[in-house]
Design an enzyme around this catalytic site. Structure first.
Site, PDB file in Angstrom:
ATOM      1  N   ARG A  62       0.805  -1.224   0.000  1.00 19.95           N
ATOM      2  CA  ARG A  62       0.000   0.000   0.000  1.00 19.95           C
ATOM      3  C   ARG A  62       0.838   1.275   0.000  1.00 19.95           C
ATOM      4  NH1 ARG A  62      -2.841  -4.158   2.183  1.00 19.95           N
ATOM      5  NH2 ARG A  62      -0.719  -4.644   2.795  1.00 19.95           N
ATOM      6  N   THR A  63       1.755   1.390   0.963  1.00 19.13           N
ATOM      7  CA  THR A  63       2.440   2.671   1.173  1.00 19.13           C
ATOM      8  C   THR A  63       3.316   3.040  -0.021  1.00 19.13           C
ATOM      9  OG1 THR A  63       2.473   2.072   3.502  1.00 19.13           O
ATOM     10  CG2 THR A  63       3.833   3.939   2.854  1.00 19.13           C
ATOM     11  N   LYS A  90      26.070  -4.088   0.218  1.00 17.98           N
ATOM     12  CA  LYS A  90      27.523  -4.251   0.037  1.00 17.98           C
ATOM     13  C   LYS A  90      28.297  -3.570   1.155  1.00 17.98           C
ATOM     14  CE  LYS A  90      26.844  -3.787  -4.934  1.00 17.98           C
ATOM     15  NZ  LYS A  90      27.051  -2.795  -6.008  1.00 17.98           N
ATOM     16  N   ARG A 112      11.149   3.805   4.198  1.00 16.50           N
ATOM     17  CA  ARG A 112      10.682   2.844   5.216  1.00 16.50           C
ATOM     18  C   ARG A 112      11.902   2.063   5.679  1.00 16.50           C
ATOM     19  NH1 ARG A 112       5.564  -1.117   4.757  1.00 16.50           N
ATOM     20  NH2 ARG A 112       4.612   0.871   5.292  1.00 16.50           N
ATOM     21  N   HIS A 140       4.206   5.675  11.789  1.00 18.11           N
ATOM     22  CA  HIS A 140       3.856   5.550  10.368  1.00 18.11           C
ATOM     23  C   HIS A 140       2.912   6.728  10.098  1.00 18.11           C
ATOM     24  CE1 HIS A 140       2.854   4.072   6.526  1.00 18.11           C
ATOM     25  NE2 HIS A 140       2.586   2.806   6.795  1.00 18.11           N
TER      26      HIS A 140
END
Ligand code: CP
Length: 310
Positions: A62-63, A90, A112, A140
């Site tokens: 969704r986000t 890396k 995120r 959030h």
């Protein structure tokens, strides 16, 4: 888009940092953007020439898609990097990754990250606007705002409503943003869940802890079950999903103790049959897909406002 209110936030890190007028301004701006998604040509030129980079170190449906669609609808150029394809695999540090992205001159970095505070840390290393798309168990903010928008859309107000949030409050960044946001906007927030999943400090955020689901849901205007976030639990904190569903799952019998016009909300992803019975998830009381739809308007508003739109 006329307004005399000056937003003044370059970064959106959490609802904790936003005042009531800030939240009202974001909701009003999002409401004015909502109709763009219903046009035949779903595009306005307000962010033409701007660049939005989304950097996701955790899965998202969704986000991430919602930020991409929101930026595209405002004519911004969008670019996505997933953790598995970024050079952090890396050994590059998060700050170095962000500085290198900044060298490519984006206007907004949406991130995120599994660590609480990671977007706050980035703001110390780069000047680009940072929008938190979920940091660990912390906040959030865009989800909290789209939840407020959905309630306002259906109820016409937020103040004075009873909001019941049920489940894994400890690990839910959505619960934290929602408790802060609903409490700031004048709602009464009640939480309930297994004792192992209720943080000790939750009352300081503005929630009242209930000892049973029945007590939390009784006469509620909003009922919001949450997913058990197994991925954030080092050791199992509930005996089994079956037992959880029996004690804390929202089913028709429990939902019928809320107000007859109560809304059923869920931030997604849903685990059907665990926190939410399938028949109530698909019932007319559920506004779960409205939450997803409103996410685009909220993210349009956030990106527009952090870049100085008024
Ligand atoms: N609500 C939410 O954050 O969903 P995603 O994990 O799919 O982005």
């Amino acid at each position: 888009m006329s307004s005399t209110y000056l937003f003044g936030h370059k970064n959106i890190l959490g609802l904790d940092h936003l005042s009531v007028p800030d939240i009202e301004h974001i909701l009003n701006t999002a409401e004015s953007f909502r109709e763009i998604s219903h046009r035949a040509i779903k595009k306005v030129p307000v962010l033409r020439g701007k660049t939005v980079v989304t950097l996701f170190f955790e899965p998202s449906t969704r986000t991430r898609l919602s930020f991409d669609i929101a930026a595209t609808r405002m004519s911004a150029d969008t670019f996505s990097i997933a953790a598995s394809t970024s050079s952090t695999t890396k050994g590059e540090t998060l700050a170095d990754t962000a500085r290198n992205i900044e060298a490519l001159a984006p206007d907004i970095l949406v991130m995120r990250h599994p660590s609480s505070g990671a977007p706050h840390y980035l703001t110390k290393h780069i000047k680009t606007s940072v929008i938190n798309a979920g940091d660990g168990t912390h906040e959030h903010p865009s989800q909290g705002l789209l939840d407020l928008m959905t309630v306002k859309e259906h109820k016409g107000r937020i103040a004075g409503l009873k909001v019941a949030i049920i489940g894994d409050i400890s690990h839910s960044r959505v619960a934290h943003s929602d408790i802060i946001g609903f409490a700031k906007m004048g709602a009464e927030v009640f939480v309930c869940g297994p004792a192992t999943l209720i943080p000790r400090e939750v009352e300081k955020l503005g929630a009242t802890v209930c000892s049973s689901v029945e007590e939390a849901v009784r006469d509620a205007d909003i009922v919001m079950p949450l997913r058990i976030q197994k991925e954030r639990q080092a050791d199992p904190l509930i005996p089994s999903f079956r037992e959880y569903a029996a004690c804390f799952g929202i089913n028709r019998k429990i939902l019928d103790t809320a107000r007859p016009d109560a809304l059923l909300m869920h931030p997604g992803p849903i685990n059907r049959g665990v926190e939410l019975a399938p028949d109530v998830a698909d019932s007319p009381q559920a506004v779960i897909l409205d939450q997803v739809t409103n996410g685009v308007a909220i993210r349009m508003a956030l990106m527009y406002l952090v870049l100085g739109g008024e």
